[in-house]
Design a protein around this motif. Structure first.
Motif, short mmCIF file in Angstrom:
data_model
loop_
_atom_site.label_atom_id
_atom_site.label_comp_id
_atom_site.label_asym_id
_atom_site.label_seq_id
_atom_site.Cartn_x
_atom_site.Cartn_y
_atom_site.Cartn_z
N VAL A 93 -9.81 -19.69 -35.39
CA VAL A 93 -9.14 -18.47 -35.38
C VAL A 93 -8.81 -18.21 -33.65
O VAL A 93 -7.71 -17.51 -33.21
N GLN A 94 -10.04 -17.98 -33.15
CA GLN A 94 -9.80 -17.45 -31.65
C GLN A 94 -8.78 -18.40 -30.77
O GLN A 94 -8.12 -17.81 -29.92
N SER A 99 -3.96 -19.08 -27.91
CA SER A 99 -2.78 -19.98 -27.56
C SER A 99 -1.36 -18.91 -27.64
O SER A 99 -0.52 -19.47 -26.95
N GLN A 100 -1.37 -17.93 -28.36
CA GLN A 100 -0.14 -17.31 -28.48
C GLN A 100 0.00 -16.07 -27.30
O GLN A 100 0.77 -15.60 -27.12
N LEU A 101 -1.33 -15.55 -26.85
CA LEU A 101 -1.20 -14.41 -26.28
C LEU A 101 -0.43 -14.47 -25.09
O LEU A 101 0.19 -13.48 -24.71
N ASP A 111 -0.88 -5.83 -23.98
CA ASP A 111 -2.17 -6.68 -23.95
C ASP A 111 -3.14 -6.43 -25.04
O ASP A 111 -4.48 -6.54 -24.92
N ARG A 112 -2.59 -5.63 -26.07
CA ARG A 112 -3.39 -5.31 -27.31
C ARG A 112 -2.75 -5.71 -28.69
O ARG A 112 -1.48 -5.64 -28.73
N PRO A 141 -11.51 -10.13 -27.42
CA PRO A 141 -11.53 -8.74 -26.75
C PRO A 141 -9.91 -8.28 -26.78
O PRO A 141 -10.08 -6.83 -26.63
N ASP A 142 -8.96 -8.91 -26.93
CA ASP A 142 -7.72 -8.30 -27.16
C ASP A 142 -7.37 -7.75 -28.37
O ASP A 142 -6.09 -7.27 -28.78
#
Ligand code: SF4
Length: 342
Positions: A93-94, A99-101, A111-112, A141-142
């Motif tokens: 999941v992480q 990979s998409q952020l 960034d949230r 964290p995001d």
């Protein structure tokens, strides 16, 4: 009147005159407005494929799935990431999030994010497995919270208690497929649950600090136009917070596509759908925010209708139609006022 979070920290707005988000330049209340208000900044969703299946596909309650369902057609954005092999259940999941952020941060200037468990039925697993998956997403964290799409027959009290606990620290939104309030339609599309199931699940979820969203589809040939609009009355009487409205469209590799080819039925033209959606929005309680007014499907998977647009353009057309009528979201609402606390 000037609105501040202090004046609207209870979602008690019902009168159009007092509604903080419905104005001449935005004639309906949107989920994005609510999220911006609640968090004070933009939040986007990052899609996760955690490998869930669906009890309407694996034979547990039925097989074959809903006749319109092709999960690859649900979201062009998911398609993009799926094509790049990020969105795979085999990817942790992480890592799916990471990979998409970079792309999402640049494109949506935020960034949230909410972790969006979208594919299939995302509460269809034992509660300990769900907790582990949800907590893995929340430990990024995001990630500010969870958005979970599922069927109304795929939750129980233990799963709702898990989400209620998570909601003490994080945002939690759950999206239930309703699709229609008419059981004859639900049978026609092989939903394998009835409207009563949806109502009972919504009522069981309410009061737990979980935002509740309903998915519906407008355009089934089993319903008259007035019956479609009357769904707004029924849903306005339920403790749902948001709604996703999709126009019926036929996607390739579905049972509905076979039905459509062998016995074609009417699919709304663009202008017909705009009129219908505007009628629906006028009857919908202004307490219920609108998440979607159109179902995006990749062009190469769409069989009907032939017209294609995107969610933003459809929202603009419906806004223009409401302006032309000088009406608003909820201006013809028949439902009794309901006050919900956050
Ligand atoms: S419940 Fe959802 S995932 Fe399952 S078959 Fe229906 S549309 Fe597809």
């Amino acid at each position: 009147m000037i609105y501040s979070p202090a004046t609207i920290d209870k979602r008690s707005w019902l009168s159009l005159d007092e509604h903080p988000f419905i104005r001449p330049d935005r004639r309906f209340f949107t989920y994005n407005q609510y999220i911006q208000w609640r968090f004070g900044h933009r939040i986007h969703r990052v899609t996760i494929d955690a490998g869930f299946t669906c009890p309407n596909r694996d034979g547990t309650i039925a097989s074959g799935g809903c006749t319109y369902c092709n999960n690859d057609g649900f979201s062009p954005a998911s398609q993009l990431f799926r094509a790049k092999v990020y969105l795979k259940p085999s990817v942790p999941v992480q890592n799916q999030i990471d990979s998409q952020l970079p792309f999402l941060k640049k494109r949506f200037h935020t960034d949230r994010f909410l972790a969006y468990f979208q594919s299939y039925s995302n509460t269809y697993a034992p509660v300990n497995e769900l907790e582990s998956l949800y907590q893995e997403a929340l430990s990024h964290p995001d990630i500010m919270g969870l958005a979970i799409g599922t069927r109304p027959d795929c939750v129980d009290d233990d799963k709702l208690s898990l989400l209620e606990n998570i909601a003490q620290k994080h945002y939690v939104g759950i999206e239930y497929g309703c699709e229609s309030i008419y059981d004859r339609t639900l049978q026609w599309v092989n939903r394998a649950h009835d409207y009563r199931c949806f109502v009972d699940t919504v009522n069981s979820t309410a009061g737990r600090n979980i935002d509740i969203s309903a998915h519906i589809i407008l355009g089934f040939p089993t319903e008259t136009r007035e019956e479609m609009i009357a769904m707004a009355d029924a849903l306005s009487d339920l403790p749902i917070d948001f709604i996703k409205i999709h126009n019926l469209h036929i996607v390739e590799k579905t049972a509905l596509a076979s039905t459509y080819h062998s016995d074609p039925f009417h699919i709304f033209e663009k202008d017909e759908y705009i009129q219908l959606a505007a009628d629906f929005v006028e009857r919908l309680s202004p307490r219920i925010g609108i998440q979607r007014l159109y179902g995006d499907t990749p062009k190469d998977m769409l069989i009907a209708p032939k017209w294609l647009t995107n969610g933003n353009e459809m929202a603009k057309w419906i806004q223009e139609e409401l302006e032309r009528r000088d009406s608003y979201h909820g201006s013809k609402c028949l439902a009794q006022p309901r006050v919900l606390s956050l």
